[in-house]
Enzyme design. Sequence first.
Site, PDB file in Angstrom:
ATOM      1  CG  HIS A 169      37.619  42.212  52.412  1.00  0.00           C
ATOM      2  ND1 HIS A 169      36.359  41.728  52.674  1.00  0.00           N
ATOM      3  CD2 HIS A 169      38.312  41.169  51.859  1.00  0.00           C
ATOM      4  CE1 HIS A 169      36.285  40.461  52.297  1.00  0.00           C
ATOM      5  NE2 HIS A 169      37.445  40.108  51.789  1.00  0.00           N
TER       6      HIS A 169
ATOM      7  CB  CYS B 234      39.575  39.929  48.356  1.00  0.00           C
ATOM      8  SG  CYS B 234      39.170  38.588  49.468  1.00  0.00           S
TER       9      CYS B 234
ATOM     10  CB  VAL C 199      33.913  36.504  42.070  1.00  0.00           C
ATOM     11  CG1 VAL C 199      34.970  37.071  41.150  1.00  0.00           C
ATOM     12  CG2 VAL C 199      34.321  36.683  43.527  1.00  0.00           C
TER      13      VAL C 199
ATOM     14  NE  ARG D 176      44.974  33.998  44.777  1.00  0.00           N
ATOM     15  CZ  ARG D 176      44.034  33.980  45.714  1.00  0.00           C
ATOM     16  NH1 ARG D 176      44.365  33.736  46.982  1.00  0.00           N
ATOM     17  NH2 ARG D 176      42.792  34.216  45.401  1.00  0.00           N
TER      18      ARG D 176
ATOM     19  CE  LYS E 250      44.197  31.915  51.193  1.00  0.00           C
ATOM     20  NZ  LYS E 250      42.780  32.041  50.913  1.00  0.00           N
TER      21      LYS E 250
ATOM     22  NE  ARG F 177      34.836  35.548  56.291  1.00  0.00           N
ATOM     23  CZ  ARG F 177      35.455  35.613  55.117  1.00  0.00           C
ATOM     24  NH1 ARG F 177      35.464  36.741  54.419  1.00  0.00           N
ATOM     25  NH2 ARG F 177      36.097  34.569  54.620  1.00  0.00           N
TER      26      ARG F 177
ATOM     27  CB  SER G  60      30.532  39.306  49.789  1.00  0.00           C
ATOM     28  OG  SER G  60      31.478  40.311  50.041  1.00  0.00           O
TER      29      SER G  60
ATOM     30  CB  THR H  20      25.634  31.101  39.070  1.00  0.00           C
ATOM     31  OG1 THR H  20      26.568  30.066  39.429  1.00  0.00           O
ATOM     32  CG2 THR H  20      24.949  30.731  37.769  1.00  0.00           C
TER      33      THR H  20
END
Length: 345
Positions: free
Chosen positions: A243, A131, A15, A100, A215, A236, A161, A12
């Site tokens: 992006h 991302c 992604v 990761r 990251k 942001r 998003s 839901t």
Amino acid sequence: MMGYKVAVVGATGNVGREMLEILAERAFPADEVVALASPRSLGTEVSYGDKTLKVKVLEHCDFSGVDICLMSAGSSVSKEWSPKIAAAGAVVIDNSSCWRQDADVPLIVPEVNADAVAGFRKKGIIANPNCSTTQLVVALKPLHDKAKILRVVVATYQSVSGAGKEAMDELFSQTKAVFQINEVEPKKFPKRIAFNLIPHIDTFMEDGFTREEWKMVAETKKILDPKIKLVATCVRVPVFIGHSEAVTIEFENPISADEAREILRKAPGCLVIDKHEAGGYVTPYECAGEDATYISRIRDDPTVDNGLVLWVVSDNLRKGAALNAIQIAECLVNRKLIQAKQKAA
Ligand SMILES: NC(=O)c1ccc[n+]([C@@H]2O[C@H](COP(=O)([O-])OP(=O)(O)OC[C@H]3O[C@@H](n4cnc5c(N)ncnc54)[C@H](OP(=O)(O)O)[C@@H]3O)[C@@H](O)[C@H]2O)c1
């Protein structure tokens, strides 16, 4: 021929919905797709191509018949569930940051390090990168192959998003509040996001960098080359999807902007739009719903011996998350690294 049984956890979410759309769009060889989320979503419906799936609760799913599980429900859910799902015999492709940096979990961008995917056998889990890292390494890889990257300086302009569906609602409601001259109340973001920028994504670390910035460093090293030095500032911005990144690269060997343009034009996953005129570049609004990593504004950096400056844009929900995860699943299938359980039985 029997196809695969695929589960989407977080179906839901931003992604998860995109995953269902892309599975259908690319005609992924699935006989059955199961949509899973939290108990909050029990019985709600999500689209899978022209079909509608009823959402089931993760805790109630029997994973013994599942071949591939696309996880997109955050780190804490993944930490608890990915090992259990892998133990039931499904290959987990996880979107969160949970696995990761695990040495026994491959971190994959198929255009960059597809061969590493075979390492999934150790834990039954494959990690999808952050991302902002994914689109960056798609653009860096062909340039690294040509001239060997020494150092990268990147500033990101990341859409809301990337922070989930509540974050998109917050940009929408704050924007409406500004026009209606109502009070703007930050909830999900630490400051107002409408008509503003926030130089802070994820939590702060001891050295003053944010985890999002860290990251990008750690994931680029794991996917592309541990010798590459990278420093990031992640911001942001009040954009719904897409992006963008301003990327400055220093190389060991010479490479000109013209050469880079030609290399990137032929590189997998890259699309170069680079005319020196108004509108001759890609913006995040135009990349939403698209699969490519767009590269524009390719310039020689006159401040170093071998340097380039680029503008890189991609849909963070697609290449930055759902599409990359499904490309990983396609690698498993195309390289015959997994077999459908129903077929094997
Ligand atoms: N958005 C991006 O650009 C992006 C990129 C790369 C990676 N990611 C990662 O992908 C993950 C999902 O991101 P998103 O943007 O899709 O978030 P989102 O829109 O907030 O959706 C979260 C999803 O997780 C489900 N969920 C939450 N808690 C759960 C639980 N206890 N059990 C089962 N399902 C649960 C939610 O279900 P309910 O609706 O039932 O609450 C929802 O389907 C995150 O780990 C994120 O870091 C996102």
